[in-house]
Design a protein around this motif. Structure first.
Motif, PDB file in Angstrom:
ATOM      1  N   GLY A 237      82.730  71.957  23.382  1.00 37.65           N
ATOM      2  CA  GLY A 237      84.822  70.767  23.776  1.00 37.65           C
ATOM      3  C   GLY A 237      83.964  69.619  24.476  1.00 37.65           C
ATOM      4  N   GLN A 238      83.128  69.591  25.343  1.00 42.04           N
ATOM      5  CA  GLN A 238      83.018  68.934  25.997  1.00 42.04           C
ATOM      6  C   GLN A 238      82.917  67.277  25.019  1.00 42.04           C
ATOM      7  OE1 GLN A 238      81.242  70.431  29.740  1.00 42.04           O
ATOM      8  NE2 GLN A 238      83.489  70.323  30.977  1.00 42.04           N
ATOM      9  N   VAL A 239      81.774  67.965  24.351  1.00 38.41           N
ATOM     10  CA  VAL A 239      80.410  66.759  23.490  1.00 38.41           C
ATOM     11  C   VAL A 239      82.028  66.264  22.662  1.00 38.41           C
ATOM     12  CG1 VAL A 239      78.367  66.929  21.682  1.00 38.41           C
ATOM     13  CG2 VAL A 239      78.483  67.821  24.032  1.00 38.41           C
ATOM     14  N   TYR A 240      82.632  67.423  21.893  1.00 34.58           N
ATOM     15  CA  TYR A 240      84.051  66.840  21.081  1.00 34.58           C
ATOM     16  C   TYR A 240      84.595  65.651  22.008  1.00 34.58           C
ATOM     17  CZ  TYR A 240      86.697  67.222  17.275  1.00 34.58           C
ATOM     18  OH  TYR A 240      87.924  67.500  16.224  1.00 34.58           O
ATOM     19  N   ALA A 241      85.301  66.064  22.589  1.00 40.09           N
ATOM     20  CA  ALA A 241      86.175  64.668  23.207  1.00 40.09           C
ATOM     21  C   ALA A 241      85.259  64.109  24.106  1.00 40.09           C
ATOM     22  CB  ALA A 241      86.683  65.743  24.953  1.00 40.09           C
ATOM     23  N   ALA A 242      84.156  63.679  23.699  1.00 35.80           N
ATOM     24  CA  ALA A 242      83.129  62.794  24.572  1.00 35.80           C
ATOM     25  C   ALA A 242      83.003  61.887  23.155  1.00 35.80           C
ATOM     26  CB  ALA A 242      82.037  62.730  25.035  1.00 35.80           C
ATOM     27  N   SER A 243      82.557  62.618  21.987  1.00 27.53           N
ATOM     28  CA  SER A 243      82.824  61.827  21.100  1.00 27.53           C
ATOM     29  C   SER A 243      83.617  61.514  20.287  1.00 27.53           C
ATOM     30  CB  SER A 243      81.583  63.213  19.588  1.00 27.53           C
ATOM     31  OG  SER A 243      80.562  63.746  20.351  1.00 27.53           O
ATOM     32  N   VAL A 244      84.323  61.516  20.284  1.00 27.57           N
ATOM     33  CA  VAL A 244      85.987  61.125  19.822  1.00 27.57           C
ATOM     34  C   VAL A 244      86.291  60.062  20.566  1.00 27.57           C
ATOM     35  CG1 VAL A 244      88.974  61.906  19.889  1.00 27.57           C
ATOM     36  CG2 VAL A 244      87.064  63.568  19.718  1.00 27.57           C
ATOM     37  N   MET A 245      86.049  60.053  21.812  1.00 27.64           N
ATOM     38  CA  MET A 245      86.276  58.678  22.757  1.00 27.64           C
ATOM     39  C   MET A 245      85.011  57.833  21.528  1.00 27.64           C
ATOM     40  SD  MET A 245      87.186  59.767  26.468  1.00 27.64           S
ATOM     41  CE  MET A 245      85.666  60.740  26.611  1.00 27.64           C
ATOM     42  N   PHE A 246      83.629  58.039  21.476  1.00 23.48           N
ATOM     43  CA  PHE A 246      82.989  56.695  21.289  1.00 23.48           C
ATOM     44  C   PHE A 246      83.419  56.567  20.035  1.00 23.48           C
ATOM     45  CE2 PHE A 246      79.476  57.000  18.896  1.00 23.48           C
ATOM     46  CZ  PHE A 246      78.390  56.035  19.162  1.00 23.48           C
ATOM     47  N   GLY A 247      83.183  57.312  19.297  1.00 20.10           N
ATOM     48  CA  GLY A 247      84.299  57.048  17.653  1.00 20.10           C
ATOM     49  C   GLY A 247      85.313  56.512  17.858  1.00 20.10           C
ATOM     50  N   TYR A 248      86.264  56.130  18.851  1.00 19.98           N
ATOM     51  CA  TYR A 248      87.418  55.378  19.682  1.00 19.98           C
ATOM     52  C   TYR A 248      86.804  53.917  19.790  1.00 19.98           C
ATOM     53  CZ  TYR A 248      91.773  53.080  21.975  1.00 19.98           C
ATOM     54  OH  TYR A 248      92.925  52.572  21.813  1.00 19.98           O
ATOM     55  N   PHE A 249      86.385  54.213  20.206  1.00 25.74           N
ATOM     56  CA  PHE A 249      85.293  52.916  21.007  1.00 25.74           C
ATOM     57  C   PHE A 249      84.663  52.201  20.121  1.00 25.74           C
ATOM     58  CE2 PHE A 249      85.149  54.924  25.170  1.00 25.74           C
ATOM     59  CZ  PHE A 249      86.092  55.184  25.516  1.00 25.74           C
ATOM     60  N   LEU A 250      84.417  52.675  19.368  1.00 28.14           N
ATOM     61  CA  LEU A 250      82.761  52.063  18.038  1.00 28.14           C
ATOM     62  C   LEU A 250      83.511  51.440  17.158  1.00 28.14           C
ATOM     63  CD1 LEU A 250      80.448  52.232  16.796  1.00 28.14           C
ATOM     64  CD2 LEU A 250      80.453  54.179  15.644  1.00 28.14           C
ATOM     65  N   LYS A 251      84.671  52.570  16.093  1.00 30.59           N
ATOM     66  CA  LYS A 251      85.669  51.468  15.882  1.00 30.59           C
ATOM     67  C   LYS A 251      86.295  50.187  16.271  1.00 30.59           C
ATOM     68  CE  LYS A 251      88.088  51.165  11.228  1.00 30.59           C
ATOM     69  NZ  LYS A 251      88.544  52.126  10.694  1.00 30.59           N
ATOM     70  N   ARG A 252      86.680  50.116  17.636  1.00 31.95           N
ATOM     71  CA  ARG A 252      87.278  49.442  18.279  1.00 31.95           C
ATOM     72  C   ARG A 252      86.225  47.783  18.197  1.00 31.95           C
ATOM     73  NH1 ARG A 252      89.902  48.507  23.593  1.00 31.95           N
ATOM     74  NH2 ARG A 252      91.010  46.728  23.717  1.00 31.95           N
ATOM     75  N   ILE A 253      84.572  48.607  18.228  1.00 28.39           N
ATOM     76  CA  ILE A 253      83.889  47.616  18.116  1.00 28.39           C
ATOM     77  C   ILE A 253      83.359  46.869  16.912  1.00 28.39           C
ATOM     78  CG2 ILE A 253      81.127  46.915  18.759  1.00 28.39           C
ATOM     79  CD1 ILE A 253      81.660  49.183  21.072  1.00 28.39           C
ATOM     80  N   ASP A 254      83.490  47.867  16.367  1.00 22.10           N
ATOM     81  CA  ASP A 254      83.428  47.396  14.494  1.00 22.10           C
ATOM     82  C   ASP A 254      83.844  46.450  13.533  1.00 22.10           C
ATOM     83  OD1 ASP A 254      81.218  47.567  11.997  1.00 22.10           O
ATOM     84  OD2 ASP A 254      83.147  49.147  11.402  1.00 22.10           O
ATOM     85  N   GLN A 255      85.328  46.395  14.244  1.00 24.59           N
ATOM     86  CA  GLN A 255      86.339  45.837  13.551  1.00 24.59           C
ATOM     87  C   GLN A 255      85.956  44.352  13.819  1.00 24.59           C
ATOM     88  OE1 GLN A 255      90.006  47.287  14.974  1.00 24.59           O
ATOM     89  NE2 GLN A 255      90.357  48.109  12.464  1.00 24.59           N
ATOM     90  N   ARG A 256      86.331  44.119  15.802  1.00 24.36           N
ATOM     91  CA  ARG A 256      85.368  43.067  16.067  1.00 24.36           C
ATOM     92  C   ARG A 256      83.954  42.227  15.289  1.00 24.36           C
ATOM     93  NH1 ARG A 256      85.416  41.073  22.113  1.00 24.36           N
ATOM     94  NH2 ARG A 256      83.981  38.980  21.812  1.00 24.36           N
ATOM     95  N   PHE A 257      83.081  43.532  14.646  1.00 27.79           N
ATOM     96  CA  PHE A 257      82.093  42.966  14.667  1.00 27.79           C
ATOM     97  C   PHE A 257      82.032  42.839  12.995  1.00 27.79           C
ATOM     98  CE2 PHE A 257      77.491  44.369  11.817  1.00 27.79           C
ATOM     99  CZ  PHE A 257      76.961  43.170  12.677  1.00 27.79           C
ATOM    100  N   GLN A 258      82.731  42.655  12.082  1.00 30.80           N
ATOM    101  CA  GLN A 258      82.816  42.871  11.552  1.00 30.80           C
ATOM    102  C   GLN A 258      83.889  41.395  10.152  1.00 30.80           C
ATOM    103  OE1 GLN A 258      81.278  44.597   8.627  1.00 30.80           O
ATOM    104  NE2 GLN A 258      80.758  46.480   9.943  1.00 30.80           N
ATOM    105  N   LEU A 259      84.879  41.748  12.058  1.00 35.72           N
ATOM    106  CA  LEU A 259      85.725  39.668  11.967  1.00 35.72           C
ATOM    107  C   LEU A 259      84.475  38.604  11.756  1.00 35.72           C
ATOM    108  CD1 LEU A 259      88.437  38.972  11.206  1.00 35.72           C
ATOM    109  CD2 LEU A 259      88.823  38.365  13.547  1.00 35.72           C
ATOM    110  N   GLU A 260      83.966  39.415  12.637  1.00 35.89           N
ATOM    111  CA  GLU A 260      83.011  37.764  12.853  1.00 35.89           C
ATOM    112  C   GLU A 260      81.869  37.762  12.249  1.00 35.89           C
ATOM    113  OE1 GLU A 260      81.571  37.862  17.221  1.00 35.89           O
ATOM    114  OE2 GLU A 260      83.393  38.046  17.669  1.00 35.89           O
ATOM    115  N   LYS A 261      81.396  38.655  11.487  1.00 35.91           N
ATOM    116  CA  LYS A 261      80.318  38.232  10.702  1.00 35.91           C
ATOM    117  C   LYS A 261      81.017  38.519   9.045  1.00 35.91           C
ATOM    118  CE  LYS A 261      77.849  41.655   7.443  1.00 35.91           C
ATOM    119  NZ  LYS A 261      77.549  43.084   6.601  1.00 35.91           N
ATOM    120  N   ALA A 262      82.391  38.674   9.224  1.00 35.16           N
ATOM    121  CA  ALA A 262      83.235  37.768   8.051  1.00 35.16           C
ATOM    122  C   ALA A 262      83.625  36.317   8.369  1.00 35.16           C
ATOM    123  CB  ALA A 262      84.291  38.451   7.198  1.00 35.16           C
TER     124      ALA A 262
END
Length: 418
Positions: A237-262
């Motif tokens: 359960g702890q790993v699951y919650a940590a992975s949810v937070m990882f996915g949240y941060f990852l999407k935030r970073i990826d959106q910025r990355f994809q915008l700067e890439k475009a």
């Protein structure tokens, strides 16, 4: 709680429900549905919506025909769509819409958000008009109760939208974790396979980061899908919650990355060839940076490293590969990194906690005199490493969807503070 408050999936539509055809939606029918939802919402306060509010009167049943496209927006399951049962009247109302007509959820959500915004503005006006100190104290207590109701409704609106994104992607969420009676060994991972759909919803650069996250947790068991492990339910359960937070941060970073890439704003050392990161000291240095980055992640979430070390030996370098997105993150200064590694709203934090608790149950944590968690009372579950991988992938995707819907809702009803 009564069973009719869960997010149900109806195997067969009752005869009292509107007739469904498989041809394309017409604009007129969709507008009729929106008008119907508006009428239902205006008939009563959104915080006192009855469970039957989603049902149509006999007059409306005759006048309205719902046309649903022949798409895979619903699951072939008889269980609940999501493990978390929604409790507020707004959440229960949206649950009915999600179960019967998922394509109408955005229209229903927009109406609920408009009502929330109107209620907030009304409360502010009343507070400004309060003169008597006695009345002000009483009003503030009433306003606090109403604010808590609105916050819970907002949380369940966000949760409904996250679940809808899984429905739209035709991915069934994992139900509450418990030993399956269908499996003689008592394994918990008797779930339908998404067949790569959890990977497809992420960009190629983001999925590279997800693969490294999986390698960090599973180590040399990453490719082992059939072996069964007996692991602590609390740790999973702890790993699951940590992975949810990882996915949240990852999407935030990826959106910025994809915008700067475009926009072609990426630094030269990152914006190299599509499948290669051009670093000053070559690819080997990038792998070392990756290991350092994941060590930092393990320090932020020690439950990942301690659990991974128990079942997936191989160290932090095990399976870590070069990644353009990781190199992009490593170029952030400390202030930027701290900002992007923050969950923006209390509602999102609460959703992560409640969803994880609905999956794994509320843990009974006992502290030792030394101030550590007593693991002697841990409940252990049997699960394949393939099931663990499925859990982690779902968690990362859940976090990614949570970022999306939080941004969508905040654009219509301001609630994000930072």
């Amino acid at each position: 709680m009564a069973s009719d408050t869960v997010l149900p999936v109806e195997g067969r539509r009752p005869s009292a429900e509107p007739e469904v055809h498989t041809d394309q939606n017409s604009d007129e029918d969709y507008e009729n549905i929106k008008i119907l939802i508006v009428d239902l919402l205006q008939s009563t306060s959104p915080y006192h919506v009855k469970l039957g509010v989603g049902k149509l009167s006999s007059r409306n049943r005759k006048a309205l025909v719902v046309r649903a496209s022949n798409s895979s927006n619903s699951f072939d399951s008889t269980g609940p769509i999501a493990p978390l049962q929604l409790e507020s009247p707004v959440g229960q109302f949206l649950s009915q819409i999600l179960a019967s007509h998922p394509h109408l959820v955005p229209a229903a959500v927009d109406q609920q958000l408009e009502q929330l915004q109107t209620d907030c503005e009304t409360e502010k006006q009343k507070e400004e008009q309060s003169a008597s100190s006695t009345d002000l104290v009483l009003y503030r207590r009433i306003a606090e109760v109403k604010a808590n109701e609105r916050r819970k409704a907002l949380e369940e609106i966000l949760y409904t939208l996250v679940v809808q994104k899984f429905v739209d992607s035709n991915i069934s969420l994992i139900p509450s974790i418990s030993p399956s009676s269908a499996d003689p060994s008592g394994r918990v991972d008797v779930w339908p396979s998404p067949h790569g759909k959890l990977e497809e919803v992420h960009s190629p650069e983001a999925y590279e980061m997800i693969q490294n996250h999986l390698a960090l947790i599973l180590g040399n068991r990453l490719e082992d899908s059939s072996s069964v492990a007996q692991v602590s339910k609390l740790r999973v359960g702890q790993v699951y919650a940590a992975s949810v937070m990882f996915g949240y941060f990852l999407k935030r970073i990826d959106q910025r990355f994809q915008l700067e890439k475009a926009m072609k704003f990426l630094p030269e050392q990152i914006d190299g060839r599509e499948n290669e990161v051009t670093m000053e000291n070559g690819a080997h240095m990038d792998v070392e940076d990756s290991a350092s980055f994941h060590r930092d992640q393990a320090q932020l979430h020690p439950e990942v490293s301690s659990w991974a070390g128990g079942i997936g030996p191989g160290g932090f370098d095990q399976g870590i590969k070069p990644s353009r997105l990781r190199s992009y993150v490593m170029a952030f200064d400390a202030e930027t990194l701290a900002r992007v590694a923050t969950i923006r709203s209390k509602e999102a934090v609460s959703i992560i906690e409640k969803h994880t608790e609905a999956l794994f149950g509320k843990p009974e944590i006992v502290m030792t005199p030394q101030g550590t968690i007593d693991s002697s009372s841990d409940e252990f579950i049997k699960i394949r490493f393939g099931g663990l991988r499925r859990l982690i992938l779902e968690a990362v995707t859940f976090g990614s969807f949570l970022w999306d819907v939080e941004s969508y809702v905040d654009s219509r009803h301001r609630f994000v503070l930072n």
